[in-house]
Design a protein around this motif. Structure first.
Motif, short mmCIF file in Angstrom:
data_model
loop_
_atom_site.label_atom_id
_atom_site.label_comp_id
_atom_site.label_asym_id
_atom_site.label_seq_id
_atom_site.Cartn_x
_atom_site.Cartn_y
_atom_site.Cartn_z
N TRP A 48 12.57 34.48 -11.16
CA TRP A 48 13.32 34.88 -10.04
C TRP A 48 13.72 36.24 -10.61
O TRP A 48 14.17 37.13 -9.01
N TRP A 49 13.89 36.86 -11.53
CA TRP A 49 14.72 37.83 -12.18
C TRP A 49 13.12 39.20 -11.76
O TRP A 49 13.71 40.20 -11.89
N ASP A 50 11.81 38.78 -11.89
CA ASP A 50 11.10 39.67 -12.22
C ASP A 50 10.97 40.95 -11.04
O ASP A 50 10.80 40.95 -10.08
N PRO A 51 10.65 41.93 -11.32
CA PRO A 51 10.32 43.04 -10.87
C PRO A 51 9.42 42.72 -10.02
O PRO A 51 8.76 43.26 -9.23
N THR A 101 5.30 35.80 -18.05
CA THR A 101 5.76 36.40 -16.75
C THR A 101 4.92 35.89 -15.64
O THR A 101 3.57 35.20 -16.56
N GLN A 124 1.01 37.10 -16.57
CA GLN A 124 0.57 36.66 -17.76
C GLN A 124 -0.23 35.80 -17.75
O GLN A 124 -0.78 35.50 -18.16
N HIS A 129 11.15 31.70 -18.39
CA HIS A 129 11.88 32.69 -18.87
C HIS A 129 11.97 33.34 -20.23
O HIS A 129 11.70 32.32 -21.46
N PRO A 130 11.27 34.47 -19.91
CA PRO A 130 11.23 34.75 -21.52
C PRO A 130 12.53 34.97 -22.29
O PRO A 130 12.54 34.87 -23.39
N MET A 131 13.71 33.92 -22.47
CA MET A 131 14.53 33.52 -23.50
C MET A 131 14.28 32.77 -23.83
O MET A 131 14.73 32.20 -24.27
#
Lengths: 281, 281
Positions: A188-191, A159, A162, A147-149
């Protein structure tokens, strides 16, 4: 959608809070009817790896993944080489354990650095250097986008797209040793999730699939993952996408939950995982 | 790289912790030499908007953005329509304030929903419905992608690329009223950052640029943003990319920092912002 059979399900030992020796955990997981587990290096390296491997084989458990790589980026060349060497040693253990893959959490920014591009290049170099050993030992490398966090401290690969781009660049001929571990919590959030998963599937690069849930609210960035069904992730939709992409491997439960699940008895956690895997995953 | 002049810099009032009435805050920001501010609706709506607008004009301050939209997604059609109406009312105030843009934090998943696609469609519908009023009132709409850790509760629009795709779809002829607010805190980790910013620039859709920093460790997911220079974001690299993409507008400081900056006197926060904007941004 067909309910998951437990023989296709695996327990990442972190889910139980790492409160018992690995051999006790292995027995518990087998007794609860799961088809596999994913142990961590600190557990394996503080035990006798051959003995652990024999115990796992005796139970006919699969090892859905071996957790996890030493972070690649570092401020000095010496440290980066040492990190690669540490990962080569771990690959030997992964081979002995018969792990489906070596899970690569690649690392964040080195101390005092703000240079994401440099860290990403160091990671590509590190994975590239590891790939030869992986082929030789017959262990698949699974890049796990986080996750990006976690970009600053744990992984500058965030991602699926990536991770897949790195795999394609380092392994254009795709001989089956470099792929991606897909974890619902991280992605889960990834568009671009559906296209990313489909594209990974086309390349046959999905090496692992991890489940948990995203709680609302989330009270800790690291140690407050939810049990499947207790959060907002569309787990059945995610599994449909993963299976449509051709993945037929293990479904691994990986839950870090310091203030909730880790306070409960391990067998109760396992029973809950089993129930949720059958009903909401 | 040329040092920022304070006349190009703006203070989002949240940076001061919303501890004083807006008119006091406006005077402080002007006295400290900044060229603009970004107020919040709860401040403006509890005051006399015409009077606030006159005070801002008297100081010759720009309003770099008006914060922020009511979330679009909701479980019922009635609530979704009410959300749009609430945003139309806010647009009227944004027009009176002469805001450079209306900042749109679009909203997360509705109660009990796990359907990201549905929420995203509701957001597109909502923005589409708002666009006509925006053109009529002469207020630009800036979609602000939020960090993926806010996907469940605050925004299911999480990357620049995704925000730009929405803008392109809803406003293909690009008459200048639909764009994106780029906030370093939300976007710094994105592997597609440079291409995303460049693409936004090609479309002339960068309507706002917000700065703060990502602290290591981050102790709260919402209220622990850092002062520029105290974290790991490559702020000068980010500004280079933004300016290369053609952005010459305000640089707005937006820091939520409950346990740190919000405990300090507002003038001290403003002095620190000024110093950091000049040296590290």
């Amino acid at each position: 959608m067909e309910s998951l059979h437990l023989t296709r399900c695996s327990i990442n030992t972190a889910t139980l809070g790492h409160r018992e020796p690995l051999d006790v955990t292995i027995d518990r997981i087998a007794r609860a009817g799961f088809g596999g587990l994913a142990p961590w290096r600190h557990e394996v390296e503080s035990a006798d790896v051959s003995k652990i491997a024999r115990q796992i084989r005796a139970h006919e458990l699969k090892v859905s993944g071996y957790c996890r790589s030493t972070y690649f980026p570092a401020s000095t060349r010496e440290q980066r080489l040492a990190n690669i060497q540490s990962n080569v040693r771990a690959l030997n253990d992964a081979a002995e354990l018969g792990a489906e893959c070596f899970v690569m959490v690649v690392g964040g920014l080195p101390e005092a650095s703000r240079d994401l591009s440099a860290a990403r290049l160091q990671i590509q170099d590190g994975i590239g250097a590891l790939l030869e050993a992986a082929r030789r030992l017959g262990v698949r490398l699974a890049i796990e986008p986080l996750h990006p966090m976690y970009a600053s401290e744990r992984s500058v690969v965030n991602t699926i797209e990536q991770a897949n781009a790195i795999a394609r660049e380092l392994d254009p001929h795709n001989d089956g040793f470099l792929g991606v571990a897909v974890d619902v919590y991280h992605c889960w959030w990834d568009p671009a999730l559906e296209t990313g998963v489909a594209s990974l599937g086309d390349d046959k690069r999905i090496f692992a699939y991890h489940v948990s849930d995203w709680l609302v609210p989330t009270t800790d960035m690291l140690l407050d993952r939810g049990m499947m069904g207790d959060g907002v992730i569309d787990l059945q939709g995610f599994r449909r996408a993963i299976e449509k992409a051709g993945y037929a491997g293990m479904v691994e439960v990986e839950i870090f939950s310091r203030d909730n699940w880790w306070k409960l008895p391990p067998d109760q956690i396992l029973q809950t995982c089993a129930a949720r895997l059958r009903t909401v995953c």
